[in-house]
Design an enzyme around this catalytic site. Structure first.
Site, PDB file in Angstrom:
ATOM      1  CD  GLU A 211      -3.061  -1.014   2.199  1.00 10.34           C
ATOM      2  OE1 GLU A 211      -2.871  -0.222   3.145  1.00 10.34           O
ATOM      3  OE2 GLU A 211      -4.061  -1.734   2.110  1.00 10.34           O
ATOM      4  CE  LYS A 344     -11.314  -2.438   3.176  1.00 13.26           C
ATOM      5  NZ  LYS A 344     -10.453  -3.514   3.719  1.00 13.26           N
TER       6      LYS A 344
END
Length: 432
Positions: A211, A344
């Protein structure tokens, strides 16, 4: 909404692309009589998947999704109106035959669902955030990037025990007047943290996880000390304040067989009660504003106790705990186990199910935290939907990385369209 004749779907096509971590993903193109729109799903790594998540891909993986979209799904969607979002999203469930997308996979539905929403907005000549807002008041979410990584997002399994045990070390800038200023401040912290980590860890060479967060060979307490120092320095320079947060990623620490939480970097195992006590010490010492997935998904009593102790001043958030599942959300709301939830799209599988999940969160007074996945793509659809649904914050890896910058820059553009001084979404019941 009044039907628009030119929103009729005339073609649907899926093709291979790559995500931000150089892994195969897919992109869906939905063409209406007046618009041709692409959308890409977030690829989800099984290593960071929760126990209660839906299935991500069908048999055959990415190619299996593409084959389904280019055949069965395409045939069913042609001739339908793109602005019939709920009907189309229900069609995916009908084709699959299960609530967890066990047959077609959540990413198959998610990619197509997002493309349909974008095509409908384009057919009406509207930006997606305006089309999907359902005339609600729109507020810009706060940005809550991860700065230091660890846990399940560090990449190869061989790194376990060599990097921080906790998954994400997060910051929130307080007192900014625009999304650009927020991103400027958190980017300053990101770069300053990288420099300070070199001083704290002689072996640190600037490595990052998948990430794009810094990945030092330090324990979590040292990482929090470094992050706090970076925040304090930038706060003095920029005239803003910062709050710290954690995504514990506790499911990755939990050893079901031994019944303990295993901190490999520290070389310590903790019982569930000891783990809870340790997290409480971090909340108190660093005045944390946000803590996510503090415990394994089935340790609901520990969430309840954490809420009783800190729920009036800390966002106690569920991600793996909820997995975008309305039934799980209702259960946790009934137990008063959390006061915030992570949003999400590919956990729920469709735009409609995700929107209903957000609405249920708001009904229960929860803060909503939009989030990307570890293996994401440079598509920015999620940013528009997070704004449209009035989510309170957004966390998406570090400020670095093309797939992250795509979303952050989209927020900046929306911010400018909404006005010089945007209305930031507030956090229900908790002040940053």
């Amino acid at each position: 909404m009044k039907e628009i004749s030119d929103s009729t779907i005339v073609d649907v096509h899926a093709r291979r692309i790559f995500d931000g971590c150089a892994r195969p993903s897919l992109e869906v193109v939905v063409t209406t009589k007046s618009a041709r729109v692409c959308a890409a799903p977030s690829y989800s790594d099984p290593r960071s998947s929760g126990k209660y998540e839906i299935r991500h891909f069908p048999n055959g993986g990415v190619q299996g999704s593409i084959d389904l979209i280019n055949s069965i799904i395409r045939e069913r969607l042609i001739g339908m109106k793109a602005d019939s979002q709920e009907e189309i999203d229900g069609l995916f469930l009908d084709i699959d035959g299960t609530e967890g997308f066990e047959n077609i996979g959540g990413n198959t539905a998610e990619a197509t669902s997002m493309a349909v929403a974008k095509a409908a907005a384009a057919s009406l000549g509207l930006p997606l955030y305006e089309y999907a807002s359902l005339n609600r008041e729109i507020g810009v979410p706060h940005q809550m990037p991860n700065i230091i990584g660890g846990g399940a997002t560090m990449g190869d399994e061989g790194w376990k025990g060599r990097t921080p045990d906790i998954q994400d070390h997060i910051i929130l800038a307080v007192g900014c007047q625009s999304t650009y200023e927020e991103m400027l401040c958190v980017s300053d912290v990101f770069h300053r943290t990288g420099i300070l980590l070199q001083e704290a860890d002689p072996n640190f060479t600037g490595g990052r996880d998948e990430e794009y967060c810094w990945l030092p060979g330090l324990d979590d307490v040292t990482c929090l000390d470094v992050l706090k120092q970076a925040c304090d320095e930038v706060a003095d320079a920029r005239g803003v304040a910062f709050r710290l947060g954690l995504d514990v990623g506790a499911a990755d620490l939990w050893d079901e067989e031994k019944g303990v939480y295993v901190y490999l970097k520290e070389g310590i195992v903790r019982t569930p009660d000891e783990h809870a006590t340790y997290l409480a010490s971090l909340i108190d010492h660093y005045n944390l504003f946000y803590i996510e997935d503090s415990f394994f998904e089935d340790h609901v009593e520990l969430y309840v106790e954490q809420m009783q102790q800190y729920g009036n001043r800390v966002l106690v958030s569920g991600d793996d705990l909820l997995a975008g599942n309305l039934q799980r959300l209702e259960k946790m709301a009934g137990r008063c186990a959390i006061n915030a939830a992570v949003i999400k799209l590919n956990m729920a599988g469709t735009v409609t199910r995700t929107r209903k999940f957000v609405e249920m969160c708001k009904k229960n007074g929860f803060s909503t935290i939009g989030s990307c996945r570890t293996y994401d793509s440079p598509d920015d659809t999620m940013a528009d939907l997070i704004v449209a649904w009035g989510c309170n914050a957004y966390k998406c890896g570090s400020p670095a990385g093309g797939e992250h910058a795509a979303k952050y820059n989209r927020y900046i553009r929306i911010d400018k369209k909404l006005g010089e001084i945007p209305t930031f979404a507030t956090f229900p019941g908790v002040k940053p």
